[in-house]
Design a protein around this motif. Structure first.
Motif, mmCIF file in Angstrom:
data_model
loop_
_atom_site.group_PDB
_atom_site.id
_atom_site.type_symbol
_atom_site.label_atom_id
_atom_site.label_comp_id
_atom_site.label_asym_id
_atom_site.label_seq_id
_atom_site.Cartn_x
_atom_site.Cartn_y
_atom_site.Cartn_z
ATOM 1 N N LYS A 77 59.996 36.110 77.283
ATOM 2 C CA LYS A 77 60.256 35.465 75.997
ATOM 3 C C LYS A 77 60.348 33.952 76.149
ATOM 4 C CE LYS A 77 61.317 35.898 71.575
ATOM 5 N NZ LYS A 77 60.353 36.450 70.611
ATOM 6 N N SER A 78 61.027 33.515 77.214
ATOM 7 C CA SER A 78 61.229 32.075 77.404
ATOM 8 C C SER A 78 59.936 31.349 77.759
ATOM 9 C CB SER A 78 62.267 31.833 78.506
ATOM 10 O OG SER A 78 61.776 32.264 79.748
ATOM 11 N N LEU A 79 58.948 32.093 78.301
ATOM 12 C CA LEU A 79 57.707 31.459 78.736
ATOM 13 C C LEU A 79 56.546 31.660 77.782
ATOM 14 C CD1 LEU A 79 57.839 32.323 82.539
ATOM 15 C CD2 LEU A 79 58.328 30.136 81.460
ATOM 16 N N GLU A 80 56.797 32.370 76.667
ATOM 17 C CA GLU A 80 55.729 32.607 75.701
ATOM 18 C C GLU A 80 55.176 31.275 75.180
ATOM 19 O OE1 GLU A 80 57.159 35.027 72.546
ATOM 20 O OE2 GLU A 80 56.960 36.889 73.673
ATOM 21 N N GLY A 81 53.870 31.185 75.120
ATOM 22 C CA GLY A 81 53.242 30.020 74.501
ATOM 23 C C GLY A 81 53.181 28.789 75.382
ATOM 24 N N LEU A 82 53.537 28.932 76.675
ATOM 25 C CA LEU A 82 53.437 27.770 77.563
ATOM 26 C C LEU A 82 51.987 27.322 77.681
ATOM 27 C CD1 LEU A 82 55.824 28.551 80.552
ATOM 28 C CD2 LEU A 82 56.129 26.830 78.777
ATOM 29 N N ALA A 83 51.817 26.030 77.763
ATOM 30 C CA ALA A 83 50.466 25.481 77.873
ATOM 31 C C ALA A 83 49.849 25.897 79.204
ATOM 32 C CB ALA A 83 50.527 23.967 77.785
ATOM 33 N N PRO A 84 48.536 26.063 79.252
ATOM 34 C CA PRO A 84 47.870 26.403 80.517
ATOM 35 C C PRO A 84 48.020 25.276 81.535
ATOM 36 C CG PRO A 84 46.255 25.865 78.835
ATOM 37 C CD PRO A 84 47.581 25.938 78.144
ATOM 38 N N ILE A 85 47.899 25.644 82.800
ATOM 39 C CA ILE A 85 47.992 24.690 83.898
ATOM 40 C C ILE A 85 46.605 24.541 84.521
ATOM 41 C CG2 ILE A 85 48.952 24.282 86.198
ATOM 42 C CD1 ILE A 85 50.990 23.925 83.991
ATOM 43 N N GLN A 86 46.191 23.303 84.764
ATOM 44 C CA GLN A 86 44.900 23.061 85.387
ATOM 45 C C GLN A 86 45.086 22.320 86.708
ATOM 46 O OE1 GLN A 86 41.431 22.072 82.995
ATOM 47 N NE2 GLN A 86 42.726 21.942 81.171
ATOM 48 N N THR A 87 44.359 22.781 87.718
ATOM 49 C CA THR A 87 44.260 22.065 88.991
ATOM 50 C C THR A 87 42.790 21.698 89.188
ATOM 51 O OG1 THR A 87 43.895 24.091 90.271
ATOM 52 C CG2 THR A 87 46.194 23.423 89.892
ATOM 53 N N ASP A 88 42.436 21.233 90.367
ATOM 54 C CA ASP A 88 41.035 20.858 90.598
ATOM 55 C C ASP A 88 40.091 22.030 90.363
ATOM 56 O OD1 ASP A 88 41.820 18.321 91.226
ATOM 57 O OD2 ASP A 88 41.669 18.582 93.403
ATOM 58 N N ARG A 89 40.495 23.226 90.811
ATOM 59 C CA ARG A 89 39.607 24.384 90.728
ATOM 60 C C ARG A 89 40.040 25.429 89.706
ATOM 61 N NH1 ARG A 89 36.644 25.407 95.291
ATOM 62 N NH2 ARG A 89 35.526 26.839 93.906
ATOM 63 N N PHE A 90 41.345 25.485 89.398
ATOM 64 C CA PHE A 90 41.873 26.615 88.635
ATOM 65 C C PHE A 90 42.326 26.246 87.227
ATOM 66 C CE2 PHE A 90 42.838 27.862 93.101
ATOM 67 C CZ PHE A 90 42.010 28.979 93.159
ATOM 68 N N PHE A 91 42.280 27.254 86.362
ATOM 69 C CA PHE A 91 42.837 27.179 85.010
ATOM 70 C C PHE A 91 43.768 28.381 84.875
ATOM 71 C CE2 PHE A 91 42.776 28.174 80.442
ATOM 72 C CZ PHE A 91 43.019 26.935 79.866
ATOM 73 N N VAL A 92 45.081 28.125 84.995
ATOM 74 C CA VAL A 92 46.088 29.193 84.948
ATOM 75 C C VAL A 92 46.563 29.331 83.512
ATOM 76 C CG1 VAL A 92 48.238 30.059 85.933
ATOM 77 C CG2 VAL A 92 46.790 28.517 87.283
ATOM 78 N N HIS A 93 46.436 30.534 82.960
ATOM 79 C CA HIS A 93 46.677 30.693 81.529
ATOM 80 C C HIS A 93 47.248 32.065 81.213
ATOM 81 C CE1 HIS A 93 43.236 33.465 80.770
ATOM 82 N NE2 HIS A 93 42.798 32.909 81.885
ATOM 83 N N GLY A 94 47.786 32.192 80.005
ATOM 84 C CA GLY A 94 48.232 33.476 79.504
ATOM 85 C C GLY A 94 47.192 34.078 78.582
ATOM 86 N N THR A 95 47.505 35.280 78.099
ATOM 87 C CA THR A 95 46.557 35.978 77.228
ATOM 88 C C THR A 95 46.227 35.162 75.983
ATOM 89 O OG1 THR A 95 47.470 38.080 78.009
ATOM 90 C CG2 THR A 95 46.158 38.146 75.998
ATOM 91 N N HIS A 96 47.210 34.374 75.513
ATOM 92 C CA HIS A 96 46.990 33.612 74.285
ATOM 93 C C HIS A 96 45.950 32.504 74.445
ATOM 94 C CE1 HIS A 96 50.224 31.749 76.630
ATOM 95 N NE2 HIS A 96 49.832 30.599 76.138
ATOM 96 N N ASP A 97 45.504 32.225 75.692
ATOM 97 C CA ASP A 97 44.516 31.167 75.908
ATOM 98 C C ASP A 97 43.172 31.687 76.403
ATOM 99 O OD1 ASP A 97 45.542 28.489 75.277
ATOM 100 O OD2 ASP A 97 47.111 28.971 76.725
ATOM 101 N N VAL A 98 42.930 32.993 76.263
ATOM 102 C CA VAL A 98 41.684 33.541 76.813
ATOM 103 C C VAL A 98 40.448 33.006 76.090
ATOM 104 C CG1 VAL A 98 42.700 35.654 77.718
ATOM 105 C CG2 VAL A 98 41.900 35.601 75.355
ATOM 106 N N GLU A 99 40.610 32.493 74.885
ATOM 107 C CA GLU A 99 39.463 31.963 74.146
ATOM 108 C C GLU A 99 39.193 30.491 74.467
ATOM 109 O OE1 GLU A 99 37.652 34.023 72.382
ATOM 110 O OE2 GLU A 99 39.063 35.649 72.802
ATOM 111 N N ASN A 100 40.031 29.902 75.320
ATOM 112 C CA ASN A 100 39.915 28.459 75.579
ATOM 113 C C ASN A 100 39.629 28.142 77.038
ATOM 114 O OD1 ASN A 100 40.723 27.844 72.826
ATOM 115 N ND2 ASN A 100 42.787 28.450 73.443
#
Length: 293
Positions: A91-114
């Motif tokens: 609950k506390s982490l819902e809607g957190l913005a995705p994290i980007q590094t040089d190679r990776f895009f770490v995301h939740g289900t809510h960002d699968v379209e982006n």
């Protein structure tokens, strides 16, 4: 998930702490927490107590009869109810913005379209295990993993204390090699398997439940040319001899979960095992270390 029970009622302001103290001091049932809050300014307050086990109404009425007699106020709205079973970590982490590094895009289900085309997506929703990429320790490990995989191509990696399995999955995505992921918590190894499947990396992830290296398959699958351990400084120090034993000659060790003031303690423990600091990456109050023999 454990059900939490709430007992609540309202009382005049002058009596709120008398009732609250009675609930706090009771051993049967023992409450997890007691809270008071204003309902009507300077007049009425609520008293709430929280329990792991459902409190019996007759027992609570008897317990509260003492402060009722002392204050001269009789409770007429006593309520006992089960709270919704909510995973507060998620609950506390819902809607957190995705994290980007040089190679990776770490995301939740809510960002699968982006998903950006140039990045490797890592889908990890907040849940029951640690490691979504938003914590400085996990992010530091991801960055060192990227650097290590640019420098060479690890053939046999271990994610020790895998949590969500994010780091193991990241290594597998870069190397296309089987990565061993272990954790003392069976929930973590279950979540690692689920996340591996969600990221289509399950053929490359071997999840094991073990304390340290206390599983025969962990030894059988070694030695490892890359070990990543994002746990805590105390366990890292205790595990130093075993980690050194299972690291292949010329291998790389990435350590995190270390506060800046704990860095010297950790590096000293590994120096004693013949492993020396090569690079450090501070993020917030945490530091991630890369060591080699």
């Amino acid at each position: 998930m454990t059900t939490t029970w709430k007992l609540s009622f309202s009382v005049p302001l002058a009596t709120a702490e008398i009732f609250a103290d009675t609930l706090r001091d009771a051993f049967d049932p023992e409450c997890q927490a007691v809270a008071t809050a204003e309902i009507e300014e300077h007049i009425t307050w609520s008293v709430e107590a929280y329990y792991e086990i459902r409190p019996e109404r007759a027992h609570m009425e008897k317990l509260l009869s003492g402060p009722s007699a002392e204050s001269g106020y009789t409770i007429d709205d006593l309520l006992i109810e089960a709270l919704p079973e909510i995973n507060w970590v998620a609950k506390s982490l819902e809607g957190l913005a995705p994290i980007q590094t040089d190679r990776f895009f770490v995301h939740g289900t809510h960002d699968v379209e982006n998903l950006p085309a140039a990045k490797i997506p890592l889908l990890v929703d907040a849940g029951e295990a640690f490691g979504t990429g938003h914590h400085g320790t996990t992010l530091g490990c991801l960055r060192f993993i990227e650097r290590e995989c640019r420098r060479r191509h690890p053939q046999n990696a271990l994610d020790l204390g895998c949590g969500t399995g994010l780091l193991a999955i990241a290594i597998a995505k870069l190397t296309h090699r089987v990565v061993t992921a272990s954790d003392i918590d069976p929930i973590a190894t279950r979540v690692t398997g689920e996340n591996a499947r969600a990221n289509r990396a399950h053929p490359f992830i071997k999840a094991l439940t073990a304390a340290g290296f206390g599983h025969p398959e962990l030894t059988a699958r070694g030695p490892y040319d890359l070990i990543v351990a994002n746990i805590l400084a105390g366990p890292l120090v205790g595990l130093a001899p075993a980690v050194a034993q299972h690291l292949a000659p010329g291998g790389t060790l990435i350590l995190s979960g270390i506060l800046a003031e704990q860095e010297q303690m950790v590096t000293s423990a590994y120096r004693a095992q013949g492993l020396f600091l090569v690079e450090r990456l501070p993020l917030d109050e945490w530091v991630t270390l890369r060591l080699a023999g």
